[in-house]
Design a protein around this motif. Structure first.
Motif, PDB file in Angstrom:
ATOM      1  N   GLY A 269       0.827  -1.195   0.000  1.00 29.52           N
ATOM      2  CA  GLY A 269       0.000   0.000   0.000  1.00 29.52           C
ATOM      3  C   GLY A 269       0.861   1.245   0.000  1.00 29.52           C
ATOM      4  O   GLY A 269       1.817   1.358  -0.769  1.00 29.52           O
ATOM      5  N   ALA A 270       0.558   2.184   0.882  1.00 31.47           N
ATOM      6  CA  ALA A 270       1.312   3.441   0.942  1.00 31.47           C
ATOM      7  C   ALA A 270       2.619   3.314   1.715  1.00 31.47           C
ATOM      8  O   ALA A 270       3.333   4.306   1.891  1.00 31.47           O
ATOM      9  CB  ALA A 270       0.452   4.541   1.558  1.00 31.47           C
ATOM     10  N   GLY A 271       2.944   2.123   2.199  1.00 29.41           N
ATOM     11  CA  GLY A 271       4.241   1.899   2.839  1.00 29.41           C
ATOM     12  C   GLY A 271       4.271   2.122   4.339  1.00 29.41           C
ATOM     13  O   GLY A 271       5.346   2.246   4.936  1.00 29.41           O
TER      14      GLY A 271
ATOM     15  N   VAL B 271       0.637  -4.835  -6.166  1.00 31.90           N
ATOM     16  CA  VAL B 271       0.159  -5.044  -7.534  1.00 31.90           C
ATOM     17  C   VAL B 271      -0.207  -3.720  -8.183  1.00 31.90           C
ATOM     18  O   VAL B 271      -0.356  -3.632  -9.397  1.00 31.90           O
ATOM     19  CB  VAL B 271      -1.050  -6.002  -7.532  1.00 31.90           C
ATOM     20  CG1 VAL B 271      -2.304  -5.315  -6.990  1.00 31.90           C
ATOM     21  CG2 VAL B 271      -1.313  -6.591  -8.909  1.00 31.90           C
ATOM     22  N   SER B 272      -0.328  -2.655  -7.367  1.00 32.16           N
ATOM     23  CA  SER B 272      -0.798  -1.353  -7.837  1.00 32.16           C
ATOM     24  C   SER B 272       0.344  -0.376  -8.038  1.00 32.16           C
ATOM     25  O   SER B 272       1.147  -0.133  -7.129  1.00 32.16           O
ATOM     26  CB  SER B 272      -1.796  -0.766  -6.835  1.00 32.16           C
ATOM     27  OG  SER B 272      -2.004   0.614  -7.054  1.00 32.16           O
ATOM     28  N   ALA B 273       0.403   0.225  -9.225  1.00 33.24           N
ATOM     29  CA  ALA B 273       1.412   1.251  -9.484  1.00 33.24           C
ATOM     30  C   ALA B 273       1.190   2.478  -8.608  1.00 33.24           C
ATOM     31  O   ALA B 273       2.146   3.141  -8.199  1.00 33.24           O
ATOM     32  CB  ALA B 273       1.370   1.645 -10.958  1.00 33.24           C
ATOM     33  N   LEU B 274      -0.073   2.778  -8.311  1.00 30.60           N
ATOM     34  CA  LEU B 274      -0.372   3.921  -7.442  1.00 30.60           C
ATOM     35  C   LEU B 274       0.147   3.676  -6.030  1.00 30.60           C
ATOM     36  O   LEU B 274       0.664   4.588  -5.377  1.00 30.60           O
ATOM     37  CB  LEU B 274      -1.878   4.171  -7.420  1.00 30.60           C
ATOM     38  CG  LEU B 274      -2.530   4.465  -8.771  1.00 30.60           C
ATOM     39  CD1 LEU B 274      -4.037   4.612  -8.616  1.00 30.60           C
ATOM     40  CD2 LEU B 274      -1.940   5.717  -9.408  1.00 30.60           C
ATOM     41  N   ALA B 275       0.024   2.434  -5.558  1.00 31.30           N
ATOM     42  CA  ALA B 275       0.554   2.081  -4.237  1.00 31.30           C
ATOM     43  C   ALA B 275       2.072   2.162  -4.223  1.00 31.30           C
ATOM     44  O   ALA B 275       2.671   2.689  -3.278  1.00 31.30           O
ATOM     45  CB  ALA B 275       0.089   0.688  -3.842  1.00 31.30           C
ATOM     46  N   LEU B 276       2.715   1.651  -5.249  1.00 28.62           N
ATOM     47  CA  LEU B 276       4.174   1.638  -5.299  1.00 28.62           C
ATOM     48  C   LEU B 276       4.741   3.054  -5.309  1.00 28.62           C
ATOM     49  O   LEU B 276       5.721   3.349  -4.617  1.00 28.62           O
ATOM     50  CB  LEU B 276       4.655   0.867  -6.528  1.00 28.62           C
ATOM     51  CG  LEU B 276       4.294  -0.623  -6.551  1.00 28.62           C
ATOM     52  CD1 LEU B 276       4.673  -1.239  -7.883  1.00 28.62           C
ATOM     53  CD2 LEU B 276       4.968  -1.377  -5.414  1.00 28.62           C
TER      54      LEU B 276
END
Length: 355
Positions: free
Chosen positions: A222-224, A244-249
């Motif tokens: 997620g947001a780390g 799995v999400s580029a937005l999360a990474l």
């Protein structure tokens, strides 16, 4: 693979799909691209996906640089191109806040003649599309409703949205204090727990192993939040974060930077791209895919993580108490303890059995 309901709704409105250089945003690989090419024969198709699973599927099917359909595929949190697209098809996102973010990142590559199609399942909230886009799109209206899905079409109004996109403007940043450790978290629209620390993760952070040294994997980062906490509390931890999400990474990278931490941040479909072994694995494993509840990915992760643990490695997870993860962990990892049960969540910790 059979066409999804949203893809079927799109194809039954074929007259709206005529274009030379369409952009498909977060559409799955379900046969739609091939069907579209057969009908309309565009000069090229651009696919932009923030979900690594969908991106991999499109690459597998159309990824060759010499692919006959001239399909170009991008996995990222933002989209860059010199092409001006004459059609954009967007799968309505689970998070409504993500829709305007998506429109903002494509403002530079569309104009007032570009048709914008929004398609999605009714239970995903697409009924609100007209209201959500009223300050960005003109003439946004419903044109079809079938197979429990809806299709909206609109036009872009350039004067309502700047073509200069600044990613920093879209981060929600918040401060948390856990066990005396202060953290700043940054999160993009659509990322889990975007505006505050969720109950499950908070419980997990208070029940980690007493000592964490060596390589740590944050699965479904997620947001780390988890990694930032571990990095601050345990100086000898070597952090790896996957999602799995580029937005999360992208959010996780920003959170690490804000807290003066470093980590290896990478995409993976469950354990598909995990190539190292870890002393500790920590996770608040996701069990949603889109708008649907989906447990298989988390169960596959728990069944396969034993192959990615060092000797005497351990895993600590938090899960909704109704999820029966303990038998899976016992069978595939080793002795599994229930650390605590609170507020509808359970903390499990498993120690790898001798190999």
């Amino acid at each position: 693979m059979s066409l999804s309901n949203p893809s079927q709704v799109l194809l039954r409105n074929s007259e709206l799909l005529i274009a030379k250089s369409p952009l498909l945003i977060n559409l799955p690989e379900d046969g739609f691209i091939d069907a579209y090419v057969d009908i309309h024969k565009p000069d090229s198709i651009s696919c932009f996906n923030t979900n690594f699973i969908d991106y991999q599927a499109i690459i597998k099917k159309h990824g060759s640089s010499s692919n006959k359909n001239n399909v170009q595929t991008t996995f990222a949190s933002t989209y860059q191109t010199d092409t001006c697209h004459d059609l954009v098809i967007i799968t309505f996102p689970k998070s409504k806040a993500e829709l305007n973010f998506t429109l903002a990142i494509i403002a530079h590559c569309i104009d007032e003649t570009t048709k914008i199609l929004l398609v999605g399942e009714k239970k995903g909230g697409i009924q609100s599309a007209e209201k959500l886009t009223q300050n960005i799109l003109s003439c946004c209206q419903k044109v079809d409703a079938a197979r429990h899905c809806m299709l909206f079409v609109g036009l872009f109004e350039p004067e309502k949205l700047s073509v200069v996109f600044n990613l920093q403007d879209w981060f929600k940043k918040y401060h948390i204090v856990v066990e005396g450790i202060e953290l700043t978290i940054a999160s993009l629209p659509g990322v889990f727990s975007q505006q505050k620390l969720d109950v499950g993760t908070s419980l997990l952070l208070s029940n980690l192993p007493d000592k964490i040294v060596g390589k740590v994997l944050d699965f479904g980062c997620g947001a780390g939040v988890i990694s930032c906490f571990i990095g601050k509390k345990f100086n000898e931890a070597n952090l790896s974060l996957l999602d799995v999400s580029a937005l999360a990474l992208t959010s996780a990278k920003e959170s690490l930077a804000l807290n003066n931490l470093a980590g290896n941040v990478f995409p993976s479909n469950s354990l598909s791209d995990v190539n190292e072994h870890y002393h500790h694995v920590v996770s608040n494993p996701p069990f949603h895919q889109g708008v649907k509840t989906h447990y298989q990915a988390s169960e596959d992760f728990l069944a396969g993580i034993n192959q990615k643990l060092n000797k005497q490695g351990n895993i600590t997870i938090v899960a909704n108490s109704f999820l029966r993860y303990q038998p899976i962990m016992e069978a595939h990892i080793g002795n599994t303890r229930v650390i605590t049960k609170e507020k509808g969540f359970t903390i499990y910790q498993a120690q790898l059995s001798s190999k």
